[in-house]
Design a protein around this motif. Structure first.
Motif, PDB file in Angstrom:
ATOM      1  N   LEU A  26       5.700   9.604   6.513  1.00  0.00           N
ATOM      2  CA  LEU A  26       5.543  10.297   5.235  1.00  0.00           C
ATOM      3  C   LEU A  26       4.524   9.906   4.566  1.00  0.00           C
ATOM      4  CD1 LEU A  26       9.116   9.829   3.503  1.00  0.00           C
ATOM      5  CD2 LEU A  26       8.106  11.928   4.177  1.00  0.00           C
ATOM      6  N   LEU A  27       3.938   8.637   4.820  1.00  0.00           N
ATOM      7  CA  LEU A  27       2.431   8.067   4.408  1.00  0.00           C
ATOM      8  C   LEU A  27       1.301   8.721   5.033  1.00  0.00           C
ATOM      9  CD1 LEU A  27       3.670   4.575   3.438  1.00  0.00           C
ATOM     10  CD2 LEU A  27       3.599   6.708   2.141  1.00  0.00           C
ATOM     11  N   SER A  28       1.523   9.286   6.492  1.00  0.00           N
ATOM     12  CA  SER A  28       0.382   9.723   7.471  1.00  0.00           C
ATOM     13  C   SER A  28      -0.210  10.952   6.872  1.00  0.00           C
ATOM     14  CB  SER A  28       0.887   9.613   8.829  1.00  0.00           C
ATOM     15  OG  SER A  28       1.293   8.498   9.161  1.00  0.00           O
ATOM     16  N   GLN A  29       0.671  11.636   5.905  1.00  0.00           N
ATOM     17  CA  GLN A  29       0.155  13.125   5.572  1.00  0.00           C
ATOM     18  C   GLN A  29      -1.278  12.740   4.596  1.00  0.00           C
ATOM     19  OE1 GLN A  29       3.604  14.762   3.256  1.00  0.00           O
ATOM     20  NE2 GLN A  29       4.801  14.093   4.919  1.00  0.00           N
ATOM     21  N   LYS A  30      -2.049  13.749   4.620  1.00  0.00           N
ATOM     22  CA  LYS A  30      -3.193  13.631   3.909  1.00  0.00           C
ATOM     23  C   LYS A  30      -2.627  13.803   2.411  1.00  0.00           C
ATOM     24  CE  LYS A  30      -8.172  15.121   3.734  1.00  0.00           C
ATOM     25  NZ  LYS A  30      -9.080  15.834   4.252  1.00  0.00           N
ATOM     26  N   LYS A  31      -3.223  12.956   1.526  1.00  0.00           N
ATOM     27  CA  LYS A  31      -2.656  12.906   0.139  1.00  0.00           C
ATOM     28  C   LYS A  31      -1.300  13.073   0.032  1.00  0.00           C
ATOM     29  CE  LYS A  31      -7.202  15.000  -1.648  1.00  0.00           C
ATOM     30  NZ  LYS A  31      -7.788  16.283  -2.195  1.00  0.00           N
ATOM     31  N   SER A  32      -0.723  12.171   0.667  1.00  0.00           N
ATOM     32  CA  SER A  32       0.915  12.092   0.784  1.00  0.00           C
ATOM     33  C   SER A  32       1.457  11.952  -0.697  1.00  0.00           C
ATOM     34  CB  SER A  32       1.216  10.749   1.398  1.00  0.00           C
ATOM     35  OG  SER A  32       2.874  10.318   1.185  1.00  0.00           O
ATOM     36  N   PRO A  33       2.384  12.988  -0.836  1.00  0.00           N
ATOM     37  CA  PRO A  33       3.159  12.940  -2.212  1.00  0.00           C
ATOM     38  C   PRO A  33       3.979  11.723  -2.303  1.00  0.00           C
ATOM     39  CG  PRO A  33       3.646  14.901  -1.004  1.00  0.00           C
ATOM     40  CD  PRO A  33       3.010  14.002  -0.108  1.00  0.00           C
ATOM     41  N   VAL A  34       4.520  11.016  -1.514  1.00  0.00           N
ATOM     42  CA  VAL A  34       5.384   9.896  -1.528  1.00  0.00           C
ATOM     43  C   VAL A  34       4.310   8.694  -2.003  1.00  0.00           C
ATOM     44  CG1 VAL A  34       6.538   8.099  -0.123  1.00  0.00           C
ATOM     45  CG2 VAL A  34       7.120  10.574  -0.179  1.00  0.00           C
ATOM     46  N   ALA A  35       3.096   8.564  -1.489  1.00  0.00           N
ATOM     47  CA  ALA A  35       2.297   7.668  -1.682  1.00  0.00           C
ATOM     48  C   ALA A  35       1.787   7.826  -3.130  1.00  0.00           C
ATOM     49  CB  ALA A  35       0.953   7.678  -0.700  1.00  0.00           C
ATOM     50  N   ALA A  36       1.458   9.182  -3.407  1.00  0.00           N
ATOM     51  CA  ALA A  36       0.971   9.487  -4.943  1.00  0.00           C
ATOM     52  C   ALA A  36       2.219   8.899  -5.877  1.00  0.00           C
ATOM     53  CB  ALA A  36       0.690  10.726  -5.074  1.00  0.00           C
ATOM     54  N   ALA A  37       3.350   9.363  -5.705  1.00  0.00           N
ATOM     55  CA  ALA A  37       4.641   8.930  -6.509  1.00  0.00           C
ATOM     56  C   ALA A  37       4.695   7.273  -6.600  1.00  0.00           C
ATOM     57  CB  ALA A  37       5.725   9.340  -5.959  1.00  0.00           C
ATOM     58  N   ILE A  38       4.589   6.573  -5.360  1.00  0.00           N
ATOM     59  CA  ILE A  38       4.699   5.017  -5.742  1.00  0.00           C
ATOM     60  C   ILE A  38       3.420   4.593  -6.547  1.00  0.00           C
ATOM     61  CG2 ILE A  38       4.578   3.138  -4.327  1.00  0.00           C
ATOM     62  CD1 ILE A  38       6.042   4.631  -2.089  1.00  0.00           C
ATOM     63  N   ALA A  39       2.308   5.030  -6.481  1.00  0.00           N
ATOM     64  CA  ALA A  39       1.138   4.741  -7.179  1.00  0.00           C
ATOM     65  C   ALA A  39       1.449   5.000  -8.568  1.00  0.00           C
ATOM     66  CB  ALA A  39      -0.223   5.388  -6.821  1.00  0.00           C
ATOM     67  N   MET A  40       2.058   6.156  -8.888  1.00  0.00           N
ATOM     68  CA  MET A  40       2.420   6.200 -10.519  1.00  0.00           C
ATOM     69  C   MET A  40       3.515   5.733 -10.998  1.00  0.00           C
ATOM     70  SD  MET A  40       0.006   8.394 -11.232  1.00  0.00           S
ATOM     71  CE  MET A  40       0.419   9.232 -12.843  1.00  0.00           C
ATOM     72  N   ASP A  41       4.495   5.276 -10.275  1.00  0.00           N
ATOM     73  CA  ASP A  41       5.917   4.777 -10.684  1.00  0.00           C
ATOM     74  C   ASP A  41       5.500   3.314 -10.890  1.00  0.00           C
ATOM     75  OD1 ASP A  41       8.576   4.762 -11.118  1.00  0.00           O
ATOM     76  OD2 ASP A  41       9.157   5.014  -8.879  1.00  0.00           O
ATOM     77  N   ARG A  42       6.781   2.823 -11.455  1.00  0.00           N
ATOM     78  CA  ARG A  42       6.882   1.360 -11.789  1.00  0.00           C
ATOM     79  C   ARG A  42       6.695   0.413 -10.426  1.00  0.00           C
ATOM     80  NH1 ARG A  42      12.085  -1.039 -12.205  1.00  0.00           N
ATOM     81  NH2 ARG A  42      13.716   0.344 -11.710  1.00  0.00           N
ATOM     82  N   ALA A  43       6.218  -0.686 -10.602  1.00  0.00           N
ATOM     83  CA  ALA A  43       5.889  -1.554  -9.452  1.00  0.00           C
ATOM     84  C   ALA A  43       7.299  -2.015  -8.907  1.00  0.00           C
ATOM     85  CB  ALA A  43       5.204  -2.651  -9.974  1.00  0.00           C
ATOM     86  N   PHE A  44       6.888  -2.307  -7.463  1.00  0.00           N
ATOM     87  CA  PHE A  44       8.099  -3.043  -6.914  1.00  0.00           C
ATOM     88  C   PHE A  44       7.829  -4.466  -6.982  1.00  0.00           C
ATOM     89  CE2 PHE A  44       8.066   1.187  -4.946  1.00  0.00           C
ATOM     90  CZ  PHE A  44       9.132   1.452  -4.702  1.00  0.00           C
ATOM     91  N   ASP A  45       9.076  -5.279  -6.774  1.00  0.00           N
ATOM     92  CA  ASP A  45       8.898  -6.630  -6.768  1.00  0.00           C
ATOM     93  C   ASP A  45       8.243  -7.112  -5.354  1.00  0.00           C
ATOM     94  OD1 ASP A  45       9.959  -6.767  -9.359  1.00  0.00           O
ATOM     95  OD2 ASP A  45      11.888  -6.459  -8.281  1.00  0.00           O
ATOM     96  N   MET A  46       8.613  -6.609  -4.533  1.00  0.00           N
ATOM     97  CA  MET A  46       8.146  -6.944  -3.106  1.00  0.00           C
ATOM     98  C   MET A  46       8.125  -5.848  -2.205  1.00  0.00           C
ATOM     99  SD  MET A  46      10.369 -10.052  -1.017  1.00  0.00           S
ATOM    100  CE  MET A  46       9.763 -10.125   1.139  1.00  0.00           C
ATOM    101  N   THR A  47       7.175  -5.805  -1.210  1.00  0.00           N
ATOM    102  CA  THR A  47       7.288  -4.874  -0.147  1.00  0.00           C
ATOM    103  C   THR A  47       7.156  -5.421   1.268  1.00  0.00           C
ATOM    104  OG1 THR A  47       6.115  -3.263  -1.506  1.00  0.00           O
ATOM    105  CG2 THR A  47       5.927  -3.004   0.805  1.00  0.00           C
ATOM    106  N   ILE A  48       8.013  -4.855   2.198  1.00  0.00           N
ATOM    107  CA  ILE A  48       8.194  -5.317   3.604  1.00  0.00           C
ATOM    108  C   ILE A  48       7.505  -4.383   4.280  1.00  0.00           C
ATOM    109  CG2 ILE A  48       9.620  -6.028   5.362  1.00  0.00           C
ATOM    110  CD1 ILE A  48      11.789  -6.772   3.605  1.00  0.00           C
ATOM    111  N   LEU A  49       6.316  -4.739   5.006  1.00  0.00           N
ATOM    112  CA  LEU A  49       5.601  -3.713   5.901  1.00  0.00           C
ATOM    113  C   LEU A  49       5.964  -4.202   7.313  1.00  0.00           C
ATOM    114  CD1 LEU A  49       3.470  -1.879   5.349  1.00  0.00           C
ATOM    115  CD2 LEU A  49       1.724  -3.527   5.808  1.00  0.00           C
ATOM    116  N   ASP A  50       6.940  -3.279   7.426  1.00  0.00           N
ATOM    117  CA  ASP A  50       7.406  -3.727   9.195  1.00  0.00           C
ATOM    118  C   ASP A  50       6.363  -3.281  10.419  1.00  0.00           C
ATOM    119  OD1 ASP A  50       9.077  -4.405  11.136  1.00  0.00           O
ATOM    120  OD2 ASP A  50      10.165  -2.682  10.837  1.00  0.00           O
TER     121      ASP A  50
END
Length: 444
Positions: free
Chosen positions: A95-119
């Motif tokens: 989902l994040l490999s798409q150019k200008k990923s809508p999911v990445a853009a939504a995360i950037a605009m949403d409230r912050a996460f407490d933690m992210t696991i990068l598997d």
């Protein structure tokens, strides 16, 4: 949920809970996922993002339900799934490999996460890749505490660590002037860089390996928490059994033969072992065929994230399933042994797996290759076993996994049952895994 943590797991959890930068570099099978989830609990995380390969999405769902009961889990398919969510949210690299990923853009605009696991964090090793830009640039301010983890942090050379170090642990890339190294400067410092010309084209920079490793390890001391199976062998069971859910092809599953309702685990295994007759054989074949493609995807991803000198052992039963596995894993120079293999073909496959470094996968029919073979040796490092199709006899599965749990084995063996997610296969292989672990404890 009540299994005690290993010492190497419990040692690192307080560091993560305290917010210290950590790269979880445990070998495959040593419990990275549980360690990360226990650390998230210790941090009091309410909103957790997990970024993972597509093949691991159901594995993470299972891990969350197992080690953190009651945690809300959301598999993100579109940006709409992110809205006002708490609990654990899983986003795939696809989902994040798409150019200008809508999911990445939504995360950037949403409230912050407490933690992210990068598997499998080596997935963001290339600074020019869309998913690297999405995770380490677009999304980074909203990721909270970022925990990268992988058994192979730099699969090809040390330069692949640059993107993670720059984003999370920049002190490791500082020059004597106090400024951060640029990527090419980091490569020059820690990689064997040569100039090559291909055909009539211009000369280009080519990285042919790593160098100055003691210095780089010194710079990453405290950040890179590396644990190998060989380091903790005395703490591990002889064979560790696990269940890995994969997504089956649903159109291959209709209609599945019915399993009698209300069976206990013991009665289920008895029914599967013969009392069901043709229905059981049909059930087993349909499940095997349905999860074939997803099993190839999972094993392929697994191999991509293994060191290049490591190999895997795969077991199945039906001829069509084995043929599909051999074809799907052909890029790894897979070799088969089945009941139809001639003595010459059998010997050639075994010899190639043991001695050819390009041959990374051995695919065996359990009846033909589950006993009498030694598939580990001085030039064959193999401690990971996959059952795409298992037998319904705990002893037979144990015997098959013991093809690599033999004299010459230097690592803890991990055997994984790949199960068709959302079907009776989940229960069957959970029972088989538990019984196999009981078998280990009884006879070890």
């Amino acid at each position: 949920m009540t299994e005690p943590l290993y010492r190497y797991q419990s040692d690192v959890i307080p560091k993560i809970a305290a917010g210290e930068p950590v790269y979880l570099g445990f070998d495959p099978g040593l419990g990275k996922s549980r360690t990360a989830l226990e650390a998230a609990k210790a941090k009091g995380v309410q909103r957790l993002l997990i970024v993972a390969p597509a093949s691991g999405r159901y594995v993470w769902e299972r891990e969350c339900r197992k080690w953190w009961p009651g945690l809300r889990f959301t598999l993100v398919r579109t940006a709409d799934d992110l809205v006002a969510r708490t609990g654990a949210l899983l986003v795939t690299y696809g989902l994040l490999s798409q150019k200008k990923s809508p999911v990445a853009a939504a995360i950037a605009m949403d409230r912050a996460f407490d933690m992210t696991i990068l598997d499998e964090a080596a997935a963001v090793k290339s600074s020019g890749a869309n998913r690297t830009k999405a995770v380490l640039h677009t999304m980074l301010p909203k990721l909270g505490y970022l925990l990268p983890m992988s058994g192979t942090p730099a699969p090809n050379h040390a330069g692949e660590l640059y993107t993670i170090l720059r984003a999370i642990y920049p002190k490791a890339i500082l020059k004597t002037s106090g400024a951060a190294m640029l990527e090419y400067e980091f490569q020059d410092a820690f990689c064997k860089v040569v100039s090559k010309r291909f055909g009539q084209g211009p000369s280009i920079r080519v990285i042919e390996g790593s160098r100055n490793m003691p210095e780089l390890r010194r710079r990453m001391d405290g950040f890179m928490v590396r644990v190998r199976k060989a380091d903790v062998l005395k703490d591990l069971p002889a064979i560790r059994w696990d269940v890995v859910p994969v997504q089956p092809k649903l159109d291959s599953l209709a209609p599945l033969p019915a399993v009698p309702a209300g069976l206990s685990d013991e009665d289920l295994l008895k029914w599967l072992s013969g009392a069901g007759g043709d229905h059981v054989m049909r059930l087993r074949r349909l499940l095997g065929v349905a999860k074939c493609d997803a099993s190839v995807e999972y094993i392929d991803d697994f191999l991509t994230n293994l060191p290049q000198d490591r190999k895997v052992l795969v077991f199945a039963h039906h001829r069509e399933v084995i043929a599909a596995l051999v074809a799907g894993l052909g890029n790894w120079s897979s070799v088969p042994v089945t009941g139809a293999s001639s003595p010459h073909e059998r010997a050639a496959s075994i010899d190639r797996f043991l001695n050819d470094p390009t041959c990374r996968v051995f695919i065996g029919n359990i009846q033909a290759a589950g006993t009498g073979l030694t598939l580990v040796g001085p030039t064959c490092k193999c401690s990971d076993v996959f059952f795409v199709e298992a037998t319904y006899s705990v002893g037979d599965n144990h015997q098959a996994a013991c093809r690599v749990h033999r004299i010459g084995q230097r690592d803890g063996v991990v055997a994984r049952f790949l199960t068709a997610h959302g079907t009776i296969d989940d229960r069957i292989h959970s029972v088989l895994a538990r019984k196999a672990q009981d078998f280990e404890q009884l006879f070890d």
